[in-house]
Design a protein around this motif. Structure first.
Motif, PDB file in Angstrom:
ATOM      1  N   SER A 210      26.125  -1.963  50.016  1.00 61.91           N
ATOM      2  CA  SER A 210      26.135  -0.643  50.642  1.00 61.91           C
ATOM      3  C   SER A 210      27.377  -0.510  51.508  1.00 61.91           C
ATOM      4  O   SER A 210      28.145  -1.450  51.674  1.00 61.91           O
ATOM      5  N   SER A 211      27.544   0.666  52.072  1.00 61.69           N
ATOM      6  CA  SER A 211      28.737   0.939  52.874  1.00 61.69           C
ATOM      7  C   SER A 211      28.544   0.585  54.342  1.00 61.69           C
ATOM      8  O   SER A 211      29.454   0.770  55.139  1.00 61.69           O
ATOM      9  N   ASP A 212      27.367   0.084  54.698  1.00 59.78           N
ATOM     10  CA  ASP A 212      27.081  -0.267  56.081  1.00 59.78           C
ATOM     11  C   ASP A 212      27.552  -1.684  56.392  1.00 59.78           C
ATOM     12  O   ASP A 212      27.932  -2.443  55.506  1.00 59.78           O
ATOM     13  N   ASP A 213      27.502  -2.049  57.674  1.00 56.27           N
ATOM     14  CA  ASP A 213      27.849  -3.412  58.063  1.00 56.27           C
ATOM     15  C   ASP A 213      26.930  -4.417  57.389  1.00 56.27           C
ATOM     16  O   ASP A 213      27.331  -5.537  57.093  1.00 56.27           O
ATOM     17  N   SER A 214      25.672  -4.034  57.195  1.00 56.51           N
ATOM     18  CA  SER A 214      24.750  -4.870  56.436  1.00 56.51           C
ATOM     19  C   SER A 214      24.694  -4.318  55.022  1.00 56.51           C
ATOM     20  O   SER A 214      24.504  -3.129  54.814  1.00 56.51           O
ATOM     21  N   GLY A 215      24.824  -5.190  54.035  1.00 58.38           N
ATOM     22  CA  GLY A 215      25.093  -4.718  52.683  1.00 58.38           C
ATOM     23  C   GLY A 215      23.909  -4.335  51.844  1.00 58.38           C
ATOM     24  O   GLY A 215      24.056  -4.103  50.653  1.00 58.38           O
ATOM     25  N   ASN A 216      22.711  -4.294  52.404  1.00 58.89           N
ATOM     26  CA  ASN A 216      21.538  -3.951  51.597  1.00 58.89           C
ATOM     27  C   ASN A 216      20.799  -2.759  52.189  1.00 58.89           C
ATOM     28  O   ASN A 216      19.574  -2.721  52.200  1.00 58.89           O
ATOM     29  N   MET A 217      21.547  -1.791  52.663  1.00 57.95           N
ATOM     30  CA  MET A 217      20.930  -0.595  53.222  1.00 57.95           C
ATOM     31  C   MET A 217      20.710   0.430  52.110  1.00 57.95           C
ATOM     32  O   MET A 217      21.526   0.570  51.203  1.00 57.95           O
ATOM     33  N   PRO A 218      19.595   1.164  52.156  1.00 58.57           N
ATOM     34  CA  PRO A 218      19.242   2.036  51.030  1.00 58.57           C
ATOM     35  C   PRO A 218      19.984   3.363  50.974  1.00 58.57           C
ATOM     36  O   PRO A 218      19.873   4.066  49.976  1.00 58.57           O
ATOM     37  N   ASN A 219      20.752   3.715  52.020  1.00 58.86           N
ATOM     38  CA  ASN A 219      21.305   5.068  52.052  1.00 58.86           C
ATOM     39  C   ASN A 219      22.764   5.156  51.625  1.00 58.86           C
ATOM     40  O   ASN A 219      23.430   6.154  51.878  1.00 58.86           O
ATOM     41  N   SER A 220      23.279   4.117  50.924  1.00 62.15           N
ATOM     42  CA  SER A 220      24.609   4.206  50.320  1.00 62.15           C
ATOM     43  C   SER A 220      24.744   3.058  49.328  1.00 62.15           C
ATOM     44  O   SER A 220      24.050   2.039  49.427  1.00 62.15           O
ATOM     45  N   ASN A 222      24.406   0.574  46.304  1.00 64.52           N
ATOM     46  CA  ASN A 222      23.200   0.158  45.593  1.00 64.52           C
ATOM     47  C   ASN A 222      22.471  -0.884  46.427  1.00 64.52           C
ATOM     48  O   ASN A 222      23.088  -1.669  47.144  1.00 64.52           O
ATOM     49  N   CYS A 223      21.147  -0.883  46.364  1.00 64.38           N
ATOM     50  CA  CYS A 223      20.365  -1.770  47.214  1.00 64.38           C
ATOM     51  C   CYS A 223      19.289  -2.476  46.403  1.00 64.38           C
ATOM     52  O   CYS A 223      18.993  -2.111  45.269  1.00 64.38           O
ATOM     53  N   HIS A 224      18.708  -3.519  47.011  1.00 62.20           N
ATOM     54  CA  HIS A 224      17.530  -4.199  46.494  1.00 62.20           C
ATOM     55  C   HIS A 224      16.394  -3.896  47.453  1.00 62.20           C
ATOM     56  O   HIS A 224      16.344  -4.436  48.555  1.00 62.20           O
ATOM     57  N   ILE A 225      15.505  -3.031  47.037  1.00 58.92           N
ATOM     58  CA  ILE A 225      14.395  -2.659  47.901  1.00 58.92           C
ATOM     59  C   ILE A 225      13.158  -2.478  47.034  1.00 58.92           C
ATOM     60  O   ILE A 225      13.245  -2.008  45.900  1.00 58.92           O
ATOM     61  N   SER A 226      12.020  -2.881  47.548  1.00 60.64           N
ATOM     62  CA  SER A 226      10.765  -2.734  46.832  1.00 60.64           C
ATOM     63  C   SER A 226       9.642  -2.721  47.854  1.00 60.64           C
ATOM     64  O   SER A 226       9.845  -3.043  49.025  1.00 60.64           O
ATOM     65  N   CYS A 227       8.456  -2.354  47.403  1.00 65.35           N
ATOM     66  CA  CYS A 227       7.328  -2.332  48.330  1.00 65.35           C
ATOM     67  C   CYS A 227       7.038  -3.735  48.855  1.00 65.35           C
ATOM     68  O   CYS A 227       6.667  -3.916  50.015  1.00 65.35           O
ATOM     69  N   TRP A 228       7.258  -4.770  48.019  1.00 65.19           N
ATOM     70  CA  TRP A 228       7.020  -6.136  48.482  1.00 65.19           C
ATOM     71  C   TRP A 228       8.013  -6.516  49.572  1.00 65.19           C
ATOM     72  O   TRP A 228       7.641  -7.055  50.616  1.00 65.19           O
ATOM     73  N   ASP A 253      18.708   1.970  43.389  1.00 65.58           N
ATOM     74  CA  ASP A 253      17.964   0.720  43.519  1.00 65.58           C
ATOM     75  C   ASP A 253      18.284  -0.151  42.312  1.00 65.58           C
ATOM     76  O   ASP A 253      17.776   0.074  41.213  1.00 65.58           O
ATOM     77  N   SER A 254      19.157  -1.153  42.502  1.00 67.18           N
ATOM     78  CA  SER A 254      19.598  -1.971  41.373  1.00 67.18           C
ATOM     79  C   SER A 254      18.724  -3.201  41.145  1.00 67.18           C
ATOM     80  O   SER A 254      18.949  -3.943  40.187  1.00 67.18           O
TER      81      SER A 254
END
Length: 271
Positions: A210-220, A222-228, A253-254
């Motif tokens: 992602s474009s944030d300082d932390s690379g797994n943010m959902p708002n830019s 691609n991210c890895h996010i799931s309900c788990w 969501d990749s």
């Protein structure tokens, strides 16, 4: 006649388009793949080797699972960076069935010594880019799966700096400083080779990124996010907060987790 080649040919142009979210969606940017000037809503799954020993996989298995993906209305598969560069049968069928391929390079979730492996990394990447660049199905190249920059975060909703992971690993000639080695591999070598030999296909450094300082943010990006994962990192044991996953706006969501319990007939052996 100097040279002759017979085969199928498909033409496509791909680019990544990022645009601000609508006001209703909140702050962030979209991540769209645009194929032949048309935005594509990508839906599908990660593709991992069909067998623990990939060489024993049969063509019939590729036929079955890829046609199952088409029947499920998948239009994209991501060849996961912890697996293998797939055989020609896989790409033949993806071309035939109209399934897009997000192609990872085979780097995943660990440190790599660029000083020891630089020549091998270049040779591997050049070979695979040349092998796959004329495939109409291959629409995006990705440097790796979950490198140190992409995965580091304190919380999906409260990102923090890259300060909680040891980024220096190994000793002697295999010592790796990931803040030095990762950028050379993913931001320079692989990006440069795709730009030079990839016939215009877009490249991203990591899944996620992602474009944030932390690379797994959902708002830019691609991210890895799931309900788990949302439950694991976000709920603090409050089960009623799991539903927040279903309210999360996500650019792309990749990868996502699905729990895979064993078949019922094998459950008696589980103690």
């Amino acid at each position: 006649v100097v040279d002759r080649r017979n085969g199928r040919l498909g033409l496509r142009e791909t680019r990544i388009e990022e645009a601000p979210f609508t006001p209703e969606a909140g702050p962030g940017r979209s991540f769209h793949l645009v194929i032949n000037n048309q935005r594509v809503f990508c839906k599908g799954a990660n593709w991992v080797p069909l067998e623990m020993w990939p060489a024993v996989a049969r063509d019939e298995q590729y036929d079955h699972y890829l046609r199952q993906a088409q029947a499920a209305h998948f239009n994209m598969l991501r060849v996961w960076g912890g697996g293998v560069y797939e055989r020609e049968r896989f790409y033949d069928l993806c071309d035939e069935l109209g399934i897009l391929v997000w192609q990872d390079f085979m780097f995943a979730s660990m440190a790599y010594s660029v000083d020891r492996l630089r020549d091998e990394i270049k040779a591997e990447a050049i070979y695979q880019i040349h092998r796959l660049r004329n495939r109409a199905c291959v629409v995006l190249w990705c440097g790796c799966n979950e490198d140190v920059f992409s995965w580091e975060y304190h919380s999906l909703t409260s990102p923090g700096p890259h300060n909680s992971r040891n980024t220096v690993e190994g000793q002697g000639p295999w010592r790796v400083d990931r803040f030095k080695d990762d950028p050379e591999i993913y931001s320079m070598i692989l990006r440069g080779l795709v730009g030079r030999f990839g016939l215009g296909a877009p490249y991203v450094e990591s899944s996620p990124q992602s474009s944030d300082d932390s690379g797994n943010m959902p708002n830019s990006g691609n991210c890895h996010i799931s309900c788990w994962k949302y439950a694991l990192f976000e709920t603090n044991g409050q089960h009623d907060r799991w539903r927040g996953h279903f309210e999360q706006v996500c650019s792309f969501d990749s990868e996502f987790c699905i729990q895979g319990p064993c078949a019922q007939r094998t459950s008696f052996s589980m103690v």
